[in-house]
Every structure is written in C-alpha cells, then in structure tokens.
Design an enzyme around this catalytic site. Sequence first.
Site, PDB file in Angstrom:
ATOM      1  N   HIS A  15      27.103 -21.226  62.574  1.00 22.24           N
ATOM      2  CA  HIS A  15      26.445 -20.146  63.308  1.00 22.24           C
ATOM      3  C   HIS A  15      25.595 -20.813  64.394  1.00 22.24           C
ATOM      4  O   HIS A  15      25.105 -21.923  64.195  1.00 22.24           O
ATOM      5  CB  HIS A  15      25.566 -19.381  62.313  1.00 22.24           C
ATOM      6  CG  HIS A  15      24.919 -18.140  62.835  1.00 22.24           C
ATOM      7  ND1 HIS A  15      23.846 -18.166  63.692  1.00 22.24           N
ATOM      8  CD2 HIS A  15      25.188 -16.832  62.605  1.00 22.24           C
ATOM      9  CE1 HIS A  15      23.473 -16.919  63.954  1.00 22.24           C
ATOM     10  NE2 HIS A  15      24.271 -16.092  63.318  1.00 22.24           N
ATOM     11  N   ASP A  31      22.592 -24.469  55.646  1.00 21.39           N
ATOM     12  CA  ASP A  31      22.322 -23.104  56.080  1.00 21.39           C
ATOM     13  C   ASP A  31      22.894 -22.185  55.009  1.00 21.39           C
ATOM     14  O   ASP A  31      24.109 -22.017  54.911  1.00 21.39           O
ATOM     15  CB  ASP A  31      22.986 -22.879  57.441  1.00 21.39           C
ATOM     16  CG  ASP A  31      23.009 -21.409  57.853  1.00 21.39           C
ATOM     17  OD1 ASP A  31      22.486 -20.564  57.100  1.00 21.39           O
ATOM     18  OD2 ASP A  31      23.567 -21.115  58.926  1.00 21.39           O
ATOM     19  N   GLN A  42      24.261 -17.037  54.104  1.00 26.80           N
ATOM     20  CA  GLN A  42      25.294 -16.161  53.536  1.00 26.80           C
ATOM     21  C   GLN A  42      25.584 -16.490  52.067  1.00 26.80           C
ATOM     22  O   GLN A  42      26.506 -15.901  51.490  1.00 26.80           O
ATOM     23  CB  GLN A  42      26.594 -16.269  54.346  1.00 26.80           C
ATOM     24  CG  GLN A  42      26.474 -15.877  55.807  1.00 26.80           C
ATOM     25  CD  GLN A  42      26.219 -14.398  56.035  1.00 26.80           C
ATOM     26  OE1 GLN A  42      26.213 -13.595  55.103  1.00 26.80           O
ATOM     27  NE2 GLN A  42      25.991 -14.025  57.273  1.00 26.80           N
ATOM     28  N   LYS A  49      18.884 -10.496  54.794  1.00 27.53           N
ATOM     29  CA  LYS A  49      20.276 -10.434  54.331  1.00 27.53           C
ATOM     30  C   LYS A  49      20.349 -10.292  52.815  1.00 27.53           C
ATOM     31  O   LYS A  49      21.434 -10.174  52.254  1.00 27.53           O
ATOM     32  CB  LYS A  49      21.039 -11.692  54.772  1.00 27.53           C
ATOM     33  CG  LYS A  49      21.277 -11.790  56.283  1.00 27.53           C
ATOM     34  CD  LYS A  49      22.274 -12.881  56.582  1.00 27.53           C
ATOM     35  CE  LYS A  49      22.164 -13.456  57.975  1.00 27.53           C
ATOM     36  NZ  LYS A  49      22.550 -12.537  59.050  1.00 27.53           N
ATOM     37  N   CYS A  88      28.019 -14.728  66.555  1.00 27.36           N
ATOM     38  CA  CYS A  88      27.173 -15.894  66.844  1.00 27.36           C
ATOM     39  C   CYS A  88      27.843 -17.200  66.444  1.00 27.36           C
ATOM     40  O   CYS A  88      27.191 -18.127  65.954  1.00 27.36           O
ATOM     41  CB  CYS A  88      25.812 -15.779  66.158  1.00 27.36           C
ATOM     42  SG  CYS A  88      24.855 -14.382  66.726  1.00 27.36           S
TER      43      CYS A  88
END
Lengths: 404, 122
Positions: free
Chosen positions: A119, A196, A199, A222, A362
Amino acid sequence: MDEHVRDGFPILQRTVHGKPLVYLDSAATSMKPTAVIEAEARFYRESYANVRRGVYELAAEATDCYEGARTAVASLIGARPEEIVFTRGTTEALNLAAWALGETRVGPGDEILVTEMEHHANLLPWQETARRRGARLCPVAVTPAGELDRDDLRRKLSPQTKVMTLVHVSNVLGTVNPVPEIAAEAHQVGAIVVADAAQSVPHMPVDVRELGADLVAFSGHKMLGPTGIGVLWGQRELLLQLPPFVVGGEMVREVWLDRATWDDPPARFEGGTPPIAQAVGLGAAVDYMQAIGMEEVRRHGQELTALALDGLLSRPYVTVHGPRDPAARGALVSFSLAGIHPHDVATLLDQEGIAIRGGHHCAQPLHRKLGISASCRVSFHVYNTIDEVGLFLEALDIVWKALG
Amino acid sequence: MSYEEIILDHWRRPRNKGRLPHPDAAAVEANPLCGDVVRIELGIKDQTIQDIRFEGEGCAISLASASLLTELVQGKPVLEAARVADEELLSALGGVVRTRLTCALLPLRALRKALASGSSET
C-alpha cells in the site's frame, strides 16, 4: 457467526438508493457497532479530561480509560502495554517507523527492502527515508500468482539491508505473506523487520511474538473502532533506541530553552494531546471482537471469501487477482470484468445498494505490475452475511448484461 | 440497473474517435485516481472547429462523454466551444451521479486545454 451480530451495527439498517445497504468495503474502513459508538460517547459524557498530567480525579479517570485501551490492544496481539504506541493510524505509525529507523539505522549506501505489493502507506515513507538518508530502496518482486517472490527476496537480502518492510495481508491481492519466515531470513542479515498489519489484525488472530517482526502497524478504523487512532507495536528494546517523531507536550521528561530529554516509550512517541476518546473506542472494539473470538472472526471472513471466490472464478467474464485458495487470503477479493472499468461496475452496483471498491486501492505500482489501471474489490467483516455475497454475485451478472 | 441509453450508445459506438493527421490544437487530460485518459485533437479553420477527434482509455462515462462532446462542439466557433459549461455536457449525457462527475467532465477539461493551447492558431 451469530446472525444477530449485524443488528449491532446501526448504519447497516439504512438504505441506499432505496435498497438495503450491502457494505462490502471493510478493507477501506469497517462499520462501528453500537458498543463502540456508545463507549466513545459515554467517555465524553462521564469521564472526559486530558490524560497523564491532571492531578484531579477526573483526569485520573480519563487516564485510566486511555491506558485501559492500551492494555486491551496489547492483550489482543500478545504484547505488553508499554509496547503499544498510539498513533493516528497505520499511515502515521509507518511514517514514525520509517523516520525513526532512518535516523538511527539507515545511512548512505544502505538498503531498504520493500515489496511490489505495498500500500502507498508502506512505500512512500520508505521512499522518503531512502532519499533523505542517501540509501537505496529495493523492491521485492511479486509472482504472477500474487505471492512474494521468495528467491528474489533472498537475492536482495544482504548485510547492506538495514530494514525489511512488508505487508502482512495485501489489501489488493489478499495474499497472507509468511511474515515469520521472512522476518527470520531478514534478521539473519541483521535487518529490522517492519510489518504493515492493517489488513490482518482486524481479521485474524495475530500474535506479535509469533509474527516475528520488530515493528507492527495497524489502524483502529478497520477493526470496528473509530477513525484517528492506530497502533505501532514495537519490541521494547527497539522502541527505547528510537527518537521521537512528533515532539511537544506530554512526551518529555525535562525541558530547557535549548534542549529537552525524552520520556520513555510509549509516551515518547505520543507528543501532544492524543486521540483519547478514539483510543477508548478502539478498546471497546477490541473487547467486542474478543467477545466474538478472533478465531471466529477469521473463520467467518474465510467462509465469505471462499463463497465470493467460488462465485467469481465460475464467471468467465471475471478475472480474479491473487491466490485462489481462501486459506491463503485475508477477507477480501479483487477482480476485473473484461473490458469494463471498475468505476462502472462500482457505480452500477451502488444503484442496488451494494458498496464495493473500484480503483487502485492506494497500490498503483502493484496495479501497474498486474497490467491494469484499477480493479474492483469486495471485502468483508463480522457483519457481512452469506446472503450478501449471493446478492453481490447476482448483481454482478446484471452489470455484465448491461455493459458486457 | 444500467446507465442512461445515451451513455451506453456513445460508449459502444464512439463518434469521432481517432487522430487527426495535422491537428491545430491538442491536449491530454488524465485522472490519476482511476487511470482515465482522454486526448482531444482539433482542426481549426476561420476560428471554427472544423474537425475534432478524441482518443481515450477509461470508464464508460468518460469515453461516452468524450464522444458526445465531439458532436456537441463540431462546427462551433472556437469562442463558443470554449464557453460550453459543465452543466451543458452533463445534461446532454442525461445526468451523471455525483460520484462520477470528474469522469464525465474529463473530456471537457481536455477540450478547454486544447482550445487554450491553440488560441493563437487559425
């Protein structure tokens, strides 16, 4: 998943264009249960004050609420509270990581490894660090199957590699990267590993010790929590070595006119009044998800993803991006319709009250690699149902009939 | 669930698609968010748009809008074409949902840019 879970999300009772809302864009942001909305409102109504500094009772209560949220987040990911740094979100957490590691670990001629599936939030901060420090940014390739090219990774890891940063679950491909194995390889050359987890933490059990990264970033919004709150988890020893990214109030020990000494982590990285109510809301979101159980959150996400994958793969006009095996994926599927722009797909589905993503999510370099300018994406969370996946697939056939 | 018939028609059977051998003015506009790109080429004679062509990649709305726009301004004096308002194009398209206005107006931005760039030519 308990069928009443959906009822706990007030916004899902509304209609869009006269149709019941089918919200399939949780990878962008998740909806909020009443429990989270009320926790934030209750904090403002009953316990609100600034944190850390006040000597009055209300300030102590507010600080307890704020630190309680930190403890809740820590328990979710198998961490200690003092290793949880609250940020505005994943983007700020990764900017903090890239800046602070740049200051202390990266110099001219050094290398920073990223991947082609990042991302922008986990690419641009490292581009800037590389530029600022005179280092090289080395992208690890993605295979046609949508996985990291492990051979390419091994070729690029070297003693010059000071940082290896990668996404845990790709927001486009859905790929679950084997962070523990990759972190072990990167640690062998002495690199710091950044993950990261925007998600992954919202959708599956994540234990930071098992993950093996040194720094892990994720967002509250999220994972059923408020906007404006995120987390950077760091190994205590590493956090102690890193300089602050934002300086000002609440993060110092002693200040003179010409210098200052920093407080210990996590306060060192939380300059200024933090997003207090948002942290409290995030704490409530963590409690909410833990009451369901992260194993169950993962099972439900995989069930819906498998259904969507099956349906999409069986339609000849659809191309699915990323792994075919739902077990190798997060709770999302990206796809393209032959000759039809994703924005047209998203606009027509919207007329049926179905909210899906169309765009580059993104991740422009990844789309360039896939040879497309944009893609469609459906993504799920605890409130989505099997019926909604069916409605989406039926509506997709109608889109194809109208535009194909 | 579909688009207005006029959008589908211009998307499926684009008018004035292609390039001019010797354009008097040309401009490209792009929307990096979705990858839409539209190129407008003009053949200008006596301060009037004699020829117009477009080329593009992108969604149905931006491509249909480009096609329709070429019909809208062909034969018009340059000054008049430069004054075509956003609303005029949008209503000619039969209305466009507000989330897609940038797609619909991309070709008009390219036309205005081309007209501005070619304003000194005859």
